[in-house]
Enzyme design. Structure first.
Site, PDB file in Angstrom:
ATOM      1  N   THR A  12      -4.010  -2.652  -2.485  1.00 24.81           N
ATOM      2  CA  THR A  12      -2.558  -2.544  -2.361  1.00 24.81           C
ATOM      3  C   THR A  12      -1.925  -3.918  -2.533  1.00 24.81           C
ATOM      4  OG1 THR A  12      -0.771  -1.708  -0.957  1.00 24.81           O
ATOM      5  CG2 THR A  12      -2.508  -2.922   0.150  1.00 24.81           C
ATOM      6  N   ASP A  75      -3.684   6.081   0.124  1.00 29.09           N
ATOM      7  CA  ASP A  75      -2.527   6.681  -0.529  1.00 29.09           C
ATOM      8  C   ASP A  75      -1.816   7.486   0.543  1.00 29.09           C
ATOM      9  OD1 ASP A  75      -1.221   6.747  -3.216  1.00 29.09           O
ATOM     10  OD2 ASP A  75      -1.119   8.850  -2.674  1.00 29.09           O
ATOM     11  N   SER A  76      -0.539   7.236   0.656  1.00 27.87           N
ATOM     12  CA  SER A  76       0.164   7.800   1.797  1.00 27.87           C
ATOM     13  C   SER A  76       1.585   8.133   1.407  1.00 27.87           C
ATOM     14  CB  SER A  76       0.138   6.795   2.951  1.00 27.87           C
ATOM     15  OG  SER A  76       0.526   5.510   2.516  1.00 27.87           O
ATOM     16  N   PHE A 171       7.458  -0.827   7.452  1.00 29.89           N
ATOM     17  CA  PHE A 171       7.916  -0.866   6.060  1.00 29.89           C
ATOM     18  C   PHE A 171       8.320   0.548   5.655  1.00 29.89           C
ATOM     19  CE2 PHE A 171       4.385   1.246   3.918  1.00 29.89           C
ATOM     20  CZ  PHE A 171       3.382   1.153   4.871  1.00 29.89           C
ATOM     21  N   ASP A 174       9.787   3.768   7.695  1.00 32.08           N
ATOM     22  CA  ASP A 174       9.631   3.606   9.150  1.00 32.08           C
ATOM     23  C   ASP A 174      10.949   3.601   9.925  1.00 32.08           C
ATOM     24  OD1 ASP A 174       6.889   3.638   9.251  1.00 32.08           O
ATOM     25  OD2 ASP A 174       6.659   1.463   9.225  1.00 32.08           O
ATOM     26  N   LYS A 194       1.984   0.890  16.348  1.00 31.80           N
ATOM     27  CA  LYS A 194       2.025   1.735  15.149  1.00 31.80           C
ATOM     28  C   LYS A 194       0.610   2.180  14.774  1.00 31.80           C
ATOM     29  CE  LYS A 194       3.361   2.194  10.359  1.00 31.80           C
ATOM     30  NZ  LYS A 194       3.987   1.682   9.140  1.00 31.80           N
ATOM     31  N   ARG A 200      -1.993   6.338   9.207  1.00 34.59           N
ATOM     32  CA  ARG A 200      -3.035   5.445   8.683  1.00 34.59           C
ATOM     33  C   ARG A 200      -4.011   5.058   9.792  1.00 34.59           C
ATOM     34  NH1 ARG A 200      -0.017   3.884   5.147  1.00 34.59           N
ATOM     35  NH2 ARG A 200       1.194   2.647   6.593  1.00 34.59           N
TER      36      ARG A 200
HETATM   37  P1  IMP Z   1       1.436   4.250  -1.992  1.00 38.33           P
HETATM   38  O1  IMP Z   1       1.386   2.765  -1.784  1.00 38.33           O
HETATM   39  O2  IMP Z   1       1.397   4.679  -3.397  1.00 38.33           O
HETATM   40  O3  IMP Z   1       0.434   4.945  -1.104  1.00 38.33           O
HETATM   41  O4  IMP Z   1       2.878   4.686  -1.484  1.00 38.33           O
HETATM   42  C1  IMP Z   1       3.116   4.842  -0.151  1.00 38.33           C
HETATM   43  C2  IMP Z   1       4.612   4.993   0.069  1.00 38.33           C
HETATM   44  O5  IMP Z   1       4.791   5.964   1.101  1.00 38.33           O
HETATM   45  C3  IMP Z   1       5.221   3.697   0.596  1.00 38.33           C
HETATM   46  O6  IMP Z   1       5.810   2.948  -0.421  1.00 38.33           O
HETATM   47  C4  IMP Z   1       6.259   4.211   1.568  1.00 38.33           C
HETATM   48  O7  IMP Z   1       7.425   4.533   0.874  1.00 38.33           O
HETATM   49  C5  IMP Z   1       5.629   5.483   2.106  1.00 38.33           C
HETATM   50  N1  IMP Z   1       4.815   5.191   3.301  1.00 38.33           N
HETATM   51  C6  IMP Z   1       3.462   5.294   3.412  1.00 38.33           C
HETATM   52  N2  IMP Z   1       3.049   4.921   4.631  1.00 38.33           N
HETATM   53  C7  IMP Z   1       4.164   4.561   5.290  1.00 38.33           C
HETATM   54  C8  IMP Z   1       4.372   4.053   6.595  1.00 38.33           C
HETATM   55  O8  IMP Z   1       3.451   3.807   7.388  1.00 38.33           O
HETATM   56  N3  IMP Z   1       5.644   3.823   6.922  1.00 38.33           N
HETATM   57  C9  IMP Z   1       6.686   4.047   6.090  1.00 38.33           C
HETATM   58  N4  IMP Z   1       6.556   4.479   4.838  1.00 38.33           N
HETATM   59  C10 IMP Z   1       5.282   4.745   4.454  1.00 38.33           C
END
Ligand code: IMP
Length: 211
Positions: A12, A75-76, A171, A174, A194, A200
């Protein structure tokens, strides 16, 4: 797959995610680096999977093969009930490619306003009468070791979307994500708090139990 004294690369450039992983792996003696610090050129990664788990595997494999390091990919995203699960796997680019967190949060509030739905009863019962919808953060983790061995885990956390942002921590979404058990948004928690409650954090505890 990974031991104390070794370096773990996280696939990341999101420093918010890196901070969370660093705090979680420090007690295990594992140093965490992210792509902002990776010396090797990393090929462009197209996250075209249909699920969080598909995308995490794509990221972990490409980065591990490019660097030769054990690589953890998360991935979230945020799945909002009143939006039929959106933005989901599109969370990072909800307001378009290269969108900022502020752009994505503004789009989320616009889309929720456009539904014209009234706040859910369960939000009032939980203590957030002005909340716009129930929602869920989801995280899929894949640890990919050179040679191709993988471990996977998922986690999630439920909460409610507030109509105005609160807090400076974390971020992404949140500041809009309110947790009934804390009476605060994710952005009002410390990194340790958190990690204890987040999607996560839960995925990571499950992954570590499988190592
Ligand atoms: P990735 O980096 O492609 O997995 O995108 C994840 C996106 O999901 C991030 O840019 C956030 O917009 C959102 N996201 C994932 N985890 C969190 C978190 O812990 N807090 C807030 N937003 C999150």
């Amino acid at each position: 797959m990974i031991r104390a004294g070794e370096t773990l690369l996280v696939a990341t450039r999101n420093r918010g995610k890196t901070n969370e992983f660093r705090a979680a792996f420090a007690p295990l003696g594992i140093e965490v680096r992210d792509l902002n610090e990776a010396p090797e050129a990393i090929p462009d990664i197209v996250e075209d999977g249909e699920t969080f788990a598909d995308n995490a595997l794509i990221k972990a494999r490409i980065v591990s093969e490019a660097t030769g390091l054990p690589t953890l990919a998360d991935d979230s995203g945020l799945c909002v009930d009143a939006l039929g699960g959106a933005p989901g796997v599109y969370s990072a680019r909800y307001a378009g490619a290269g969108a900022s967190d502020a752009d994505n949060n503004a789009k989320l509030l616009r889309e929720l306003a456009a539904t014209g739905l009234t706040p859910p009863d369960e939000a009032a019962a939980a203590g957030a009468p002005d909340a716009l919808s129930a929602a869920r953060f989801v995280s899929a983790l894949v640890l990919y070791a050179p040679g191709g061995e993988t471990k996977t885990a998922e986690g999630d956390v439920r909460g409610f979307i507030l109509p105005t942002p609160r807090g400076e921590g974390g971020f992404g979404y949140d500041p809009l994500f309110w947790l009934p058990n804390y009476g605060r948004t994710m952005a009002e928690l410390s990194t340790e708090e958190k990690n204890a409650v987040s999607h996560r954090g839960e995925a990571l505890r499950r992954l570590l139990a499988r190592l």
